[in-house]
Design a protein around this motif. Structure first.
Motif, PDB file in Angstrom:
ATOM      1  N   LEU A  20       1.141  -1.308   0.087  1.00  0.00           N
ATOM      2  CA  LEU A  20      -0.461   0.154  -0.169  1.00  0.00           C
ATOM      3  C   LEU A  20       0.869   1.129  -0.520  1.00  0.00           C
ATOM      4  O   LEU A  20       1.975   1.215   0.265  1.00  0.00           O
ATOM      5  N   SER A  21       0.360   2.536  -0.430  1.00  0.00           N
ATOM      6  CA  SER A  21       1.041   3.935  -0.605  1.00  0.00           C
ATOM      7  C   SER A  21       0.034   4.244   0.093  1.00  0.00           C
ATOM      8  O   SER A  21      -1.411   4.316  -0.181  1.00  0.00           O
ATOM      9  N   CYS A  22       0.790   5.961   0.640  1.00  0.00           N
ATOM     10  CA  CYS A  22      -0.358   6.414   1.113  1.00  0.00           C
ATOM     11  C   CYS A  22       0.409   8.104   0.457  1.00  0.00           C
ATOM     12  O   CYS A  22       1.343   8.455   1.013  1.00  0.00           O
ATOM     13  N   ALA A  23       0.412   9.376  -0.868  1.00  0.00           N
ATOM     14  CA  ALA A  23       0.773   9.874  -0.720  1.00  0.00           C
ATOM     15  C   ALA A  23       0.113  11.591  -0.403  1.00  0.00           C
ATOM     16  O   ALA A  23      -1.304  11.797   0.153  1.00  0.00           O
ATOM     17  N   ALA A  24       1.502  11.902   0.584  1.00  0.00           N
ATOM     18  CA  ALA A  24       0.503  12.946   1.255  1.00  0.00           C
ATOM     19  C   ALA A  24       1.080  13.935   0.379  1.00  0.00           C
ATOM     20  O   ALA A  24       1.741  14.669  -0.827  1.00  0.00           O
ATOM     21  N   SER A  25      -0.029  15.373   1.136  1.00  0.00           N
ATOM     22  CA  SER A  25      -0.058  17.135   0.140  1.00  0.00           C
ATOM     23  C   SER A  25      -0.221  17.331   0.467  1.00  0.00           C
ATOM     24  O   SER A  25      -1.598  17.548   1.636  1.00  0.00           O
ATOM     25  N   GLY A  26      -0.433  19.202   1.363  1.00  0.00           N
ATOM     26  CA  GLY A  26      -0.953  20.235   1.680  1.00  0.00           C
ATOM     27  C   GLY A  26      -0.510  20.041   3.628  1.00  0.00           C
ATOM     28  O   GLY A  26      -1.152  20.527   3.884  1.00  0.00           O
ATOM     29  N   ILE A  27       0.334  18.905   3.338  1.00  0.00           N
ATOM     30  CA  ILE A  27       1.051  19.039   5.765  1.00  0.00           C
ATOM     31  C   ILE A  27       2.421  19.503   5.091  1.00  0.00           C
ATOM     32  O   ILE A  27       3.348  18.878   4.269  1.00  0.00           O
ATOM     33  N   ALA A  28       3.060  19.178   6.321  1.00  0.00           N
ATOM     34  CA  ALA A  28       4.325  19.386   6.551  1.00  0.00           C
ATOM     35  C   ALA A  28       4.785  17.760   6.402  1.00  0.00           C
ATOM     36  O   ALA A  28       5.186  17.545   7.740  1.00  0.00           O
ATOM     37  N   PHE A  29       4.767  16.937   5.787  1.00  0.00           N
ATOM     38  CA  PHE A  29       5.409  15.541   5.484  1.00  0.00           C
ATOM     39  C   PHE A  29       6.315  15.050   6.788  1.00  0.00           C
ATOM     40  O   PHE A  29       5.895  13.955   7.703  1.00  0.00           O
ATOM     41  N   GLY A  30       7.823  16.038   6.805  1.00  0.00           N
ATOM     42  CA  GLY A  30       9.035  15.714   7.009  1.00  0.00           C
ATOM     43  C   GLY A  30       8.232  15.820   9.154  1.00  0.00           C
ATOM     44  O   GLY A  30       9.154  15.023   9.577  1.00  0.00           O
ATOM     45  N   PHE A  31       7.533  16.624   9.477  1.00  0.00           N
ATOM     46  CA  PHE A  31       6.599  16.796  10.876  1.00  0.00           C
ATOM     47  C   PHE A  31       5.830  15.878  10.954  1.00  0.00           C
ATOM     48  O   PHE A  31       5.165  15.721  12.626  1.00  0.00           O
ATOM     49  N   ALA A  32       5.214  14.909  10.245  1.00  0.00           N
ATOM     50  CA  ALA A  32       3.863  14.301  10.639  1.00  0.00           C
ATOM     51  C   ALA A  32       4.534  12.746  11.491  1.00  0.00           C
ATOM     52  O   ALA A  32       5.527  12.500  10.354  1.00  0.00           O
ATOM     53  N   HIS A  33       3.666  12.482  11.949  1.00  0.00           N
ATOM     54  CA  HIS A  33       3.588  10.851  12.412  1.00  0.00           C
ATOM     55  C   HIS A  33       2.960  10.261  11.362  1.00  0.00           C
ATOM     56  O   HIS A  33       1.929  10.437  11.878  1.00  0.00           O
ATOM     57  N   MET A  34       3.189   9.015  10.800  1.00  0.00           N
ATOM     58  CA  MET A  34       2.362   8.447  10.138  1.00  0.00           C
ATOM     59  C   MET A  34       1.934   6.786  10.190  1.00  0.00           C
ATOM     60  O   MET A  34       2.828   6.715  10.773  1.00  0.00           O
ATOM     61  N   GLY A  35       0.048   7.190   9.782  1.00  0.00           N
ATOM     62  CA  GLY A  35       0.273   5.223  10.094  1.00  0.00           C
ATOM     63  C   GLY A  35      -0.796   4.948   9.418  1.00  0.00           C
ATOM     64  O   GLY A  35      -1.317   5.455   8.613  1.00  0.00           O
ATOM     65  N   TRP A  36      -0.614   3.423   9.656  1.00  0.00           N
ATOM     66  CA  TRP A  36      -1.734   3.016   9.300  1.00  0.00           C
ATOM     67  C   TRP A  36      -2.874   1.576   9.771  1.00  0.00           C
ATOM     68  O   TRP A  36      -2.533   1.506  10.590  1.00  0.00           O
ATOM     69  N   TYR A  37      -3.823   2.157   9.609  1.00  0.00           N
ATOM     70  CA  TYR A  37      -5.044   1.908   9.987  1.00  0.00           C
ATOM     71  C   TYR A  37      -6.022   1.085   9.414  1.00  0.00           C
ATOM     72  O   TYR A  37      -6.044   1.184   7.938  1.00  0.00           O
ATOM     73  N   ARG A  38      -7.148   0.168  10.516  1.00  0.00           N
ATOM     74  CA  ARG A  38      -7.672  -0.702   9.005  1.00  0.00           C
ATOM     75  C   ARG A  38      -8.940  -1.248   9.861  1.00  0.00           C
ATOM     76  O   ARG A  38      -8.922  -1.232  11.116  1.00  0.00           O
ATOM     77  N   GLN A  39     -10.307  -0.848   8.307  1.00  0.00           N
ATOM     78  CA  GLN A  39     -11.258  -1.768   9.357  1.00  0.00           C
ATOM     79  C   GLN A  39     -12.088  -2.320   9.055  1.00  0.00           C
ATOM     80  O   GLN A  39     -12.360  -2.235   7.644  1.00  0.00           O
ATOM     81  N   ALA A  40     -11.928  -3.553   9.717  1.00  0.00           N
ATOM     82  CA  ALA A  40     -13.107  -4.906   8.915  1.00  0.00           C
ATOM     83  C   ALA A  40     -14.009  -5.044   9.205  1.00  0.00           C
ATOM     84  O   ALA A  40     -15.516  -3.882  10.180  1.00  0.00           O
ATOM     85  N   PRO A  41     -15.162  -5.419   8.250  1.00  0.00           N
ATOM     86  CA  PRO A  41     -16.850  -5.453   9.061  1.00  0.00           C
ATOM     87  C   PRO A  41     -17.699  -5.300   9.711  1.00  0.00           C
ATOM     88  O   PRO A  41     -17.286  -6.759  10.319  1.00  0.00           O
ATOM     89  N   GLY A  42     -17.899  -4.383  10.464  1.00  0.00           N
ATOM     90  CA  GLY A  42     -18.563  -4.716  11.328  1.00  0.00           C
ATOM     91  C   GLY A  42     -17.942  -4.450  13.068  1.00  0.00           C
ATOM     92  O   GLY A  42     -17.942  -5.182  13.448  1.00  0.00           O
ATOM     93  N   LYS A  43     -16.698  -4.500  12.327  1.00  0.00           N
ATOM     94  CA  LYS A  43     -15.162  -4.013  13.810  1.00  0.00           C
ATOM     95  C   LYS A  43     -15.368  -2.606  13.720  1.00  0.00           C
ATOM     96  O   LYS A  43     -15.013  -1.647  12.873  1.00  0.00           O
TER      97      LYS A  43
END
Length: 115
Positions: A20-43
């Protein structure tokens, strides 16, 4: 305007891999903590992996040893390499950026693990 755009989801067989890739814009990316979250059906949405602006990372127990988060500050992009995928990994995966100015989310990308 902040934008986080995820890509790379899809259908994969058990034991397979996706990146997976996440392309960011409009933020100071170097200062950001980045995360991946997920949501399964019903959870509830859950943290999968997080990488700090200093490139320290942490993972949910369920994905340790199988998933790897990384970032490329020059490309304003965060990645999630997912190996040995299981049916229980099926979910919508969301990119998250944590900044002092706020918490930002992408719209998500669907990962389906099925034979």
């Amino acid at each position: 305007q902040v934008q986080l755009v995820e890509s790379g989801g899809g259908l994969v067989q058990p034991g397979g891999s996706l990146r997976l890739s996440c392309a960011a814009s409009g933020i100071a990316f170097g200062f950001a903590h980045m995360g991946w979250y997920r949501q399964a059906p019903g959870k509830q949405r859950e943290l999968v992996a997080r990488i700090t602006r200093g490139s320290s990372s942490n993972y949910a127990d369920s994905v340790k040893g199988r998933f790897t988060i990384s970032r490329d500050n020059a490309k304003y992009t965060v990645y999630l390499q997912m190996d040995s995928l299981k049916p229980e990994d099926t979910a919508v995966f969301y990119c998250n950026a944590e900044l002092l100015s706020g918490n930002y989310w992408g719209k998500g990308t669907l990962v389906t693990v099925s034979s």
